[in-house]
Design a protein around this motif. Structure first.
Motif, mmCIF file in Angstrom:
data_model
loop_
_atom_site.group_PDB
_atom_site.id
_atom_site.type_symbol
_atom_site.label_atom_id
_atom_site.label_comp_id
_atom_site.label_asym_id
_atom_site.label_seq_id
_atom_site.Cartn_x
_atom_site.Cartn_y
_atom_site.Cartn_z
ATOM 1 N N ARG A 169 0.823 -1.215 0.000
ATOM 2 C CA ARG A 169 0.000 0.000 0.000
ATOM 3 C C ARG A 169 0.852 1.259 0.000
ATOM 4 N NH1 ARG A 169 -3.563 -3.277 3.231
ATOM 5 N NH2 ARG A 169 -2.351 -2.806 5.110
ATOM 6 N N VAL A 170 1.790 1.329 0.925
ATOM 7 C CA VAL A 170 2.570 2.556 1.093
ATOM 8 C C VAL A 170 3.447 2.832 -0.132
ATOM 9 C CG1 VAL A 170 4.304 3.712 2.517
ATOM 10 C CG2 VAL A 170 2.548 2.322 3.600
ATOM 11 N N ASP A 211 8.156 6.822 -6.373
ATOM 12 C CA ASP A 211 8.704 6.813 -7.722
ATOM 13 C C ASP A 211 9.385 5.472 -7.943
ATOM 14 O OD1 ASP A 211 7.884 9.409 -8.073
ATOM 15 O OD2 ASP A 211 9.768 10.253 -7.326
ATOM 16 N N ARG A 212 9.525 5.085 -9.207
ATOM 17 C CA ARG A 212 10.142 3.812 -9.524
ATOM 18 C C ARG A 212 11.571 3.756 -8.989
ATOM 19 N NH1 ARG A 212 10.709 1.182 -15.608
ATOM 20 N NH2 ARG A 212 11.532 -0.834 -14.937
ATOM 21 N N SER A 213 11.915 2.666 -8.341
ATOM 22 C CA SER A 213 13.232 2.375 -7.762
ATOM 23 C C SER A 213 13.559 3.210 -6.526
ATOM 24 C CB SER A 213 14.358 2.558 -8.799
ATOM 25 O OG SER A 213 14.625 3.929 -9.034
ATOM 26 N N ALA A 214 12.645 4.057 -6.093
ATOM 27 C CA ALA A 214 12.898 4.835 -4.872
ATOM 28 C C ALA A 214 12.730 3.936 -3.645
ATOM 29 C CB ALA A 214 11.950 6.016 -4.783
ATOM 30 N N SER A 249 7.273 9.135 0.036
ATOM 31 C CA SER A 249 6.950 10.403 -0.633
ATOM 32 C C SER A 249 7.210 10.222 -2.119
ATOM 33 C CB SER A 249 7.814 11.545 -0.098
ATOM 34 O OG SER A 249 7.581 11.734 1.285
ATOM 35 N N GLY A 250 6.246 10.649 -2.935
ATOM 36 C CA GLY A 250 6.399 10.494 -4.369
ATOM 37 C C GLY A 250 6.155 11.783 -5.115
ATOM 38 N N THR A 251 5.890 11.662 -6.394
ATOM 39 C CA THR A 251 5.609 12.833 -7.205
ATOM 40 C C THR A 251 4.210 13.364 -6.902
ATOM 41 O OG1 THR A 251 4.817 11.366 -8.949
ATOM 42 C CG2 THR A 251 7.128 12.058 -9.065
ATOM 43 N N GLU A 252 3.906 14.528 -7.445
ATOM 44 C CA GLU A 252 2.596 15.156 -7.229
ATOM 45 C C GLU A 252 2.282 15.333 -5.749
ATOM 46 O OE1 GLU A 252 1.095 16.279 -9.820
ATOM 47 O OE2 GLU A 252 2.401 15.266 -11.267
ATOM 48 N N GLN A 253 3.352 15.488 -4.938
ATOM 49 C CA GLN A 253 3.205 15.703 -3.491
ATOM 50 C C GLN A 253 2.446 14.584 -2.793
ATOM 51 O OE1 GLN A 253 1.426 19.637 -3.288
ATOM 52 N NE2 GLN A 253 3.443 20.605 -3.201
#
Length: 382
Positions: free
Chosen positions: A273-274, A279-282, A298-302
């Motif tokens: 879920r989390v 982002d890929r490979s993060a 934390s990913g893109t688009e905040q």
């Protein structure tokens, strides 16, 4: 050449021998399946110079002979035939296959141009089929998929005493599983090794998983070392990968005092879920504490996500970043209700120490020590 054979038996045999063939073969002749009809029934074989598959089945042979026919086309046809006996005959037009009212005429490939199927005559040993199939599934996924370093694309088989070990690594993780081996006794301290392509080994595991025992034989020398797996009427051979497999066993720690125990399914679901916002490979951020295991991403688009699951920690709190997919594959491989995550120590203060993932029967009781998975953490950006 002419023979009659049961449809289901023939279809299963053809499907088995073509599984190991590459989808696109640079040599058209290697796309063929060799069918030999004789007094003992039918022998079906496929070979691409690296791996081979062979099986024998019962059939009524009216006229003995040998044919070579395009394997995948034959497999597609055989799997869709009506429920009736199959008759195969050779005439001037080619190979005639009849089943009920269905009739196919297939082109014959030149038998004389087909390479000889390798024979294995070396010493062999036996392993339980279900244990071997499970071990392959627990280890092969950790092999590298990058052909730049061929030795890392294989699974190292190591026979020592009455034990067979399977080891795989892609530099970022190491998977190890041990199973019983019933074979000739080796000299004390002596180990027999074979580096087998992971793809071939995975097919062996799927094909032979429902048998009783699998015979494993080592043969050849120099550039043509091969290994053979036999169960019942089926045999798969594979050319071994040349090169020195890295000595990854020494990476596994002896001391396991600092660790956390967590429910396997709960942790896996939370990680899935989390990591959706990552982002890929993060890496995914993990904090192991007395309160449990907290995950943050934390990913893109905040986009952000966090979740925690219960755990039992022995030792100090730990915060680290892990590749979520690599961890999920480890959690799937432990095959136990609980998982023990051990935090190892390193003499190099500037280098992150790997975590050790092992099965755990319960919160208090450790699992069997036959499976181990070592995963290197990722650097976390503050």
């Amino acid at each position: 050449m002419k023979f009659h054979v049961n449809r289901d038996v023939f279809s299963e045999a053809v499907s088995f021998v073509v599984k190991l063939l590459p989808q696109r073969n640079p040599q058209p002749i290697l796309a063929g399946v060799l069918i030999e009809a004789g007094e003992n029934g039918l022998s079906l074989s496929a070979f691409d110079y690296e791996a081979s598959a062979r099986t024998t089945i019962d059939a009524t042979v009216d006229e003995p002979g040998t044919i070579l026919v395009h394997g995948r086309l034959l497999s597609d046809i055989a799997s869709r035939l009506p429920n009736a006996p199959i008759q195969v005959a050779v005439d001037d037009d080619g190979i005639l296959l009849t089943c009920g009212s269905a009739r196919f005429t297939l082109a014959s490939m030149p038998v004389q141009e087909y390479p000889a199927i390798p024979e294995v005559s070396g010493e062999s040993g036996l392993v339980p089929a279900d244990d071997f199939a499970t071990a392959i599934a627990q280890v092969a996924f950790a092999a590298s998929r990058d052909d730049v370093t061929p030795v890392l694309t294989g699974v190292q088989l190591e026979v020592s005493g009455n034990q067979l070990s399977l080891v795989a690594t892609d530099r970022y993780r190491v998977a190890l599983r041990q199973i019983p081996w019933d074979g000739p006794a080796s000299a004390e301290g002596e180990t027999t090794t074979a580096l087998v392509p992971a793809r071939t080994l995975q097919e062996v595991g799927k094909t032979f998983s429902h048998g009783e025992n699998i015979s494993i034989a080592f043969s050849g020398s120099g550039d043509r070392e091969i290994i053979a797996f036999t169960s019942g009427n089926k045999t798969v051979t594979s050319l071994l990968i040349k090169g020195n497999f890295p000595p990854v066993r020494r990476l596994f720690p002896e001391q396991t005092e600092h660790h956390a125990v967590v429910n396997t399914a709960d942790l896996a679901e939370a990680v899935r879920r989390v990591s959706l916002v990552l982002d890929r490979s993060a890496p995914l951020r993990f904090t192991f504490s007395a309160e449990g295991v907290a995950m943050e991403a934390s990913g893109t688009e905040q986009a952000r996500a966090s979740e925690s699951v219960d755990s039992t920690l022995s030792g100090e709190d730990v915060t680290l970043g892990l590749n979520p997919q690599y961890l999920l594959e480890a959690l799937s491989a432990v095959r136990s209700e609980f998982t023990r995550v051990t935090f190892t120590s390193s003499e190099n203060a500037n280098k992150l120490s790997p975590i050790l993932v092992t099965p755990q029967t319960s919160v208090e009781k450790g699992g069997e020590g036959s499976f181990k998975y070592l995963l290197q953490p990722n650097l976390l950006l503050r």
